[in-house]
Structure formats: C-alpha cells, structure tokens
Design a protein around this motif. Structure first.
Motif, PDB file in Angstrom:
ATOM      1  N   LEU A 152       6.199  -1.225  39.359  1.00 62.79           N
ATOM      2  CA  LEU A 152       5.294  -2.283  39.801  1.00 62.79           C
ATOM      3  C   LEU A 152       3.893  -1.700  39.834  1.00 62.79           C
ATOM      4  O   LEU A 152       3.684  -0.602  40.343  1.00 62.79           O
ATOM      5  CB  LEU A 152       5.680  -2.778  41.202  1.00 62.79           C
ATOM      6  CG  LEU A 152       7.162  -3.037  41.460  1.00 62.79           C
ATOM      7  CD1 LEU A 152       7.367  -3.442  42.920  1.00 62.79           C
ATOM      8  CD2 LEU A 152       7.690  -4.107  40.527  1.00 62.79           C
ATOM      9  N   LEU A 153       2.917  -2.449  39.334  1.00 64.10           N
ATOM     10  CA  LEU A 153       1.541  -1.952  39.264  1.00 64.10           C
ATOM     11  C   LEU A 153       0.596  -2.806  40.101  1.00 64.10           C
ATOM     12  O   LEU A 153       0.520  -4.018  39.937  1.00 64.10           O
ATOM     13  CB  LEU A 153       1.069  -1.953  37.804  1.00 64.10           C
ATOM     14  CG  LEU A 153      -0.399  -1.570  37.551  1.00 64.10           C
ATOM     15  CD1 LEU A 153      -0.680  -0.136  37.978  1.00 64.10           C
ATOM     16  CD2 LEU A 153      -0.761  -1.780  36.080  1.00 64.10           C
ATOM     17  N   CYS A 154      -0.131  -2.130  41.011  1.00 73.02           N
ATOM     18  CA  CYS A 154      -1.276  -2.732  41.710  1.00 73.02           C
ATOM     19  C   CYS A 154      -2.516  -2.029  41.182  1.00 73.02           C
ATOM     20  O   CYS A 154      -2.718  -0.833  41.449  1.00 73.02           O
ATOM     21  CB  CYS A 154      -1.171  -2.522  43.217  1.00 73.02           C
ATOM     22  SG  CYS A 154      -0.136  -3.696  44.090  1.00 73.02           S
ATOM     23  N   LEU A 155      -3.342  -2.752  40.467  1.00 78.50           N
ATOM     24  CA  LEU A 155      -4.482  -2.143  39.783  1.00 78.50           C
ATOM     25  C   LEU A 155      -5.761  -2.893  40.102  1.00 78.50           C
ATOM     26  O   LEU A 155      -5.762  -4.119  40.202  1.00 78.50           O
ATOM     27  CB  LEU A 155      -4.239  -2.161  38.265  1.00 78.50           C
ATOM     28  CG  LEU A 155      -5.362  -1.632  37.374  1.00 78.50           C
ATOM     29  CD1 LEU A 155      -5.512  -0.120  37.548  1.00 78.50           C
ATOM     30  CD2 LEU A 155      -5.083  -1.968  35.918  1.00 78.50           C
ATOM     31  N   GLY A 156      -6.843  -2.139  40.216  1.00 78.68           N
ATOM     32  CA  GLY A 156      -8.148  -2.781  40.391  1.00 78.68           C
ATOM     33  C   GLY A 156      -8.787  -2.437  41.716  1.00 78.68           C
ATOM     34  O   GLY A 156      -8.291  -1.591  42.477  1.00 78.68           O
ATOM     35  N   GLY A 197      -4.593  -7.718  48.983  1.00 77.02           N
ATOM     36  CA  GLY A 197      -3.231  -7.644  49.490  1.00 77.02           C
ATOM     37  C   GLY A 197      -2.395  -6.433  49.120  1.00 77.02           C
ATOM     38  O   GLY A 197      -1.163  -6.497  49.223  1.00 77.02           O
ATOM     39  N   THR A 198      -3.010  -5.306  48.747  1.00 74.54           N
ATOM     40  CA  THR A 198      -2.199  -4.123  48.457  1.00 74.54           C
ATOM     41  C   THR A 198      -1.419  -3.690  49.689  1.00 74.54           C
ATOM     42  O   THR A 198      -0.253  -3.277  49.598  1.00 74.54           O
ATOM     43  CB  THR A 198      -3.086  -2.973  47.949  1.00 74.54           C
ATOM     44  OG1 THR A 198      -3.822  -3.419  46.802  1.00 74.54           O
ATOM     45  CG2 THR A 198      -2.249  -1.764  47.569  1.00 74.54           C
ATOM     46  N   LEU A 243       1.393  -6.703  39.870  1.00 73.25           N
ATOM     47  CA  LEU A 243       1.363  -7.448  41.126  1.00 73.25           C
ATOM     48  C   LEU A 243      -0.035  -7.991  41.419  1.00 73.25           C
ATOM     49  O   LEU A 243      -1.032  -7.280  41.295  1.00 73.25           O
ATOM     50  CB  LEU A 243       1.805  -6.547  42.282  1.00 73.25           C
ATOM     51  CG  LEU A 243       3.181  -5.891  42.159  1.00 73.25           C
ATOM     52  CD1 LEU A 243       3.462  -5.042  43.396  1.00 73.25           C
ATOM     53  CD2 LEU A 243       4.267  -6.951  41.974  1.00 73.25           C
ATOM     54  N   LEU A 244      -0.067  -9.261  41.840  1.00 70.30           N
ATOM     55  CA  LEU A 244      -1.313  -9.920  42.273  1.00 70.30           C
ATOM     56  C   LEU A 244      -1.028 -10.585  43.624  1.00 70.30           C
ATOM     57  O   LEU A 244      -0.943 -11.808  43.723  1.00 70.30           O
ATOM     58  CB  LEU A 244      -1.743 -10.964  41.243  1.00 70.30           C
ATOM     59  CG  LEU A 244      -1.971 -10.453  39.816  1.00 70.30           C
ATOM     60  CD1 LEU A 244      -2.190 -11.628  38.865  1.00 70.30           C
ATOM     61  CD2 LEU A 244      -3.147  -9.496  39.764  1.00 70.30           C
TER      62      LEU A 244
END
Length: 211
Positions: A31-35, A42-43, A111-112
C-alpha cells in the motif's frame, strides 16, 4: 482541475526491480501513501486503521514531506508504536522525480485516505502508472473511480469501512488490470482530453455568440 501526464515507461523498472530497490519482498502486498503529508490527507488515519490489524504479507509504504513538524512527530511516533502484522516503511522527505516510477510500480494499491478536500493529483498519477486507488468519499475525490476496475471508495474517517474495503481489494488484486487503468486514464482523465473538451466548449460558445 487535475489531469494525467503520461510517463515514459522504463521497461527496466518492473514491480520486482522496484521492490528490490526499496527493500520490499516480492510476496508483499504493498500500500502506498505518497505526497505532501498534511493532517487532512489522513496518513495518520491509515496508521490508526492498521494498528493491531492482523494482516499477512502486507507493507505500508509512506513517502512524502511533512511541513508541519508536530504532524511529522505524530507520524513518527505512530510508526514506532505500531503493532500488528503490517510492515511500515516510512521515509519523510519529498520523493525526487526519478523515484516516482519505482514507488508507483512497487505498489499494489495507492491510498487516498483524505479526511477533507476535493481532489488529488496522486489519483491520476496512480492511474498513469496503472495502479488502483483506495480513496475516501470526501468532496469530488470519488470522481473517476470505477469500482472494481480503477479502485474503490470508503466512508470518510471510518476505520472499519477502510479495512473492509481494503480486504476486498486485496482478495482480488488481479481484477485491477494495470493496462485497463492506464487506458482509462488516457481516455477520460488526460490533459489532452480536457483540452479537447475545453476547445469544443469554446467553439460552441463562439457559435452561439455569432448567432
């Protein structure tokens, strides 16, 4: 408004080679949380939802700059205190352009988990690399998400809804075809498509004015 750019595909960068570069095992579901890491994105919500979550071969990859020092400290504390089956790989700092392809290609789901907001350029970057998204239903974030094809939507801020939707996606990752997702992005979300739509609209307005 956002649109997709169309990255030049480097055939030397595969899912396996991208994971090797990032130190992630091939068998993992990633799963990727990027930015940019801000509270509203919401990370921390994802870390809460996955804390104590019994998952096998699951890695959460966090990559981004946290300009608010207190929020960065919160995320670091949550990563250190994390319990459960999920492996957390967190790097705080803006990802350079030459890492983007590896980050997206290493991922299975982007993930967003926004708690508020109307749109995200990360969604269209994920599509350009053929990756599905798991997004909250805030604002117009759900637009251009085709359930079962390009991603799924869950109720904003609901841990259980996030986990349930994630489990459904993980159970059928093969349904989210990278080729179909990238083709959908080119057809419906590209800047070229948006420019043609604006051109047609301006042409119609010009014809009406002439009449």
């Amino acid at each position: 408004a956002h649109g997709t750019y169309h990255p030049r595909d480097n055939e030397c960068v595969t899912k396996l080679s991208a994971r090797e570069r990032l130190g992630i095992a091939p068998r993992e579901r990633v799963l990727l949380c990027l930015g940019l890491l801000r509270f509203y994105k919401g990370t921390h919500f994802v870390l809460e939802a996955l804390n104590g979550y019994d998952a096998e071969d699951l890695t959460l990859l966090i990559r981004g700059h946290a300009p608010d020092a207190s929020y960065k400290e919160l995320l670091q504390h949550m990563v250190q205190a994390h319990r459960g089956g999920t492996t957390i790989v967190a790097t705080f700092g803006a990802a350079p352009d030459n890492e983007m392809e590896s980050l997206f290609k290493a991922a299975d789901i982007v993930l967003l988990p926004y708690l508020e907001g109307s749109q995200s350029g990360i969604k269209f970057m994920a599509y350009a690399y053929g990756r599905p998204v798991l997004a909250s239903g805030t604002g117009s974030l759900r637009e251009y998400i085709q359930p079962g094809e390009t991603g799924e939507v869950f109720a904003v801020g609901e841990h259980a809804a996030f986990r349930e939707t994630l489990e459904r996606m993980l159970a059928r990752l093969e349904d989210y075809s990278p080729g179909r997702i990238a083709a959908y992005a080119r057809e419906h979300c590209s800047f070229d498509t948006a420019a043609k739509q604006v051109d047609r609209l301006c042409g119609n307005l010009g014809q009406r004015s002439a009449r």
